[in-house]
Design a protein around this motif. Structure first.
Motif, PDB file in Angstrom:
ATOM      1  N   LYS A  82       0.858  -1.193   0.000  1.00 30.76           N
ATOM      2  CA  LYS A  82       0.000   0.000   0.000  1.00 30.76           C
ATOM      3  C   LYS A  82       0.886   1.232   0.000  1.00 30.76           C
ATOM      4  O   LYS A  82       1.835   1.328   0.771  1.00 30.76           O
ATOM      5  CB  LYS A  82      -0.901   0.018   1.227  1.00 30.76           C
ATOM      6  N   PHE A  83       0.556   2.185  -0.866  1.00 38.06           N
ATOM      7  CA  PHE A  83       1.290   3.445  -0.922  1.00 38.06           C
ATOM      8  C   PHE A  83       0.452   4.543  -0.289  1.00 38.06           C
ATOM      9  O   PHE A  83      -0.723   4.696  -0.602  1.00 38.06           O
ATOM     10  CB  PHE A  83       1.614   3.818  -2.372  1.00 38.06           C
ATOM     11  N   SER A  84       1.063   5.298   0.604  1.00 36.86           N
ATOM     12  CA  SER A  84       0.422   6.456   1.221  1.00 36.86           C
ATOM     13  C   SER A  84       1.216   7.684   0.805  1.00 36.86           C
ATOM     14  O   SER A  84       2.337   7.906   1.268  1.00 36.86           O
ATOM     15  CB  SER A  84       0.419   6.323   2.746  1.00 36.86           C
ATOM     16  N   ASP A  85       0.638   8.442  -0.116  1.00 36.65           N
ATOM     17  CA  ASP A  85       1.291   9.650  -0.630  1.00 36.65           C
ATOM     18  C   ASP A  85       0.860  10.850   0.196  1.00 36.65           C
ATOM     19  O   ASP A  85      -0.323  11.034   0.460  1.00 36.65           O
ATOM     20  CB  ASP A  85       0.899   9.894  -2.088  1.00 36.65           C
ATOM     21  N   SER A  86       1.825  11.662   0.588  1.00 35.31           N
ATOM     22  CA  SER A  86       1.540  12.856   1.377  1.00 35.31           C
ATOM     23  C   SER A  86       2.222  14.057   0.748  1.00 35.31           C
ATOM     24  O   SER A  86       3.304  13.942   0.164  1.00 35.31           O
ATOM     25  CB  SER A  86       2.060  12.699   2.809  1.00 35.31           C
ATOM     26  N   ALA A  87       1.597  15.202   0.900  1.00 35.57           N
ATOM     27  CA  ALA A  87       2.222  16.451   0.464  1.00 35.57           C
ATOM     28  C   ALA A  87       3.351  16.800   1.423  1.00 35.57           C
ATOM     29  O   ALA A  87       3.267  16.519   2.622  1.00 35.57           O
ATOM     30  CB  ALA A  87       1.191  17.571   0.431  1.00 35.57           C
TER      31      ALA A  87
END
Length: 58
Positions: A42-47
């Protein structure tokens, strides 16, 4: 069943994510003897603005 969660800054392409996932899967299969259909990534992309590192500047 292994579950790998990747936290990183946004901006990677779907192709890059697919390649990273493939390599995690390969490692799990080769090293841990896990079946590929049991590998979850699972990828969790954050700014970058979602994080503050040393907010006081000290």
């Amino acid at each position: 069943m292994p579950f790998v969660e990747v936290h990183w800054f946004e901006g990677r392409s779907d192709e890059q994510k697919a390649e990273v996932a493939k390599r995690f899967e390969q490692a799990l299969v080769e090293v841990a003897g896990v079946s590929p259909d049991h590998c979850w990534i699972k990828f969790s992309d954050s700014a970058k603005t979602d994080f503050l590192i040393n907010p006081t500047g000290e």
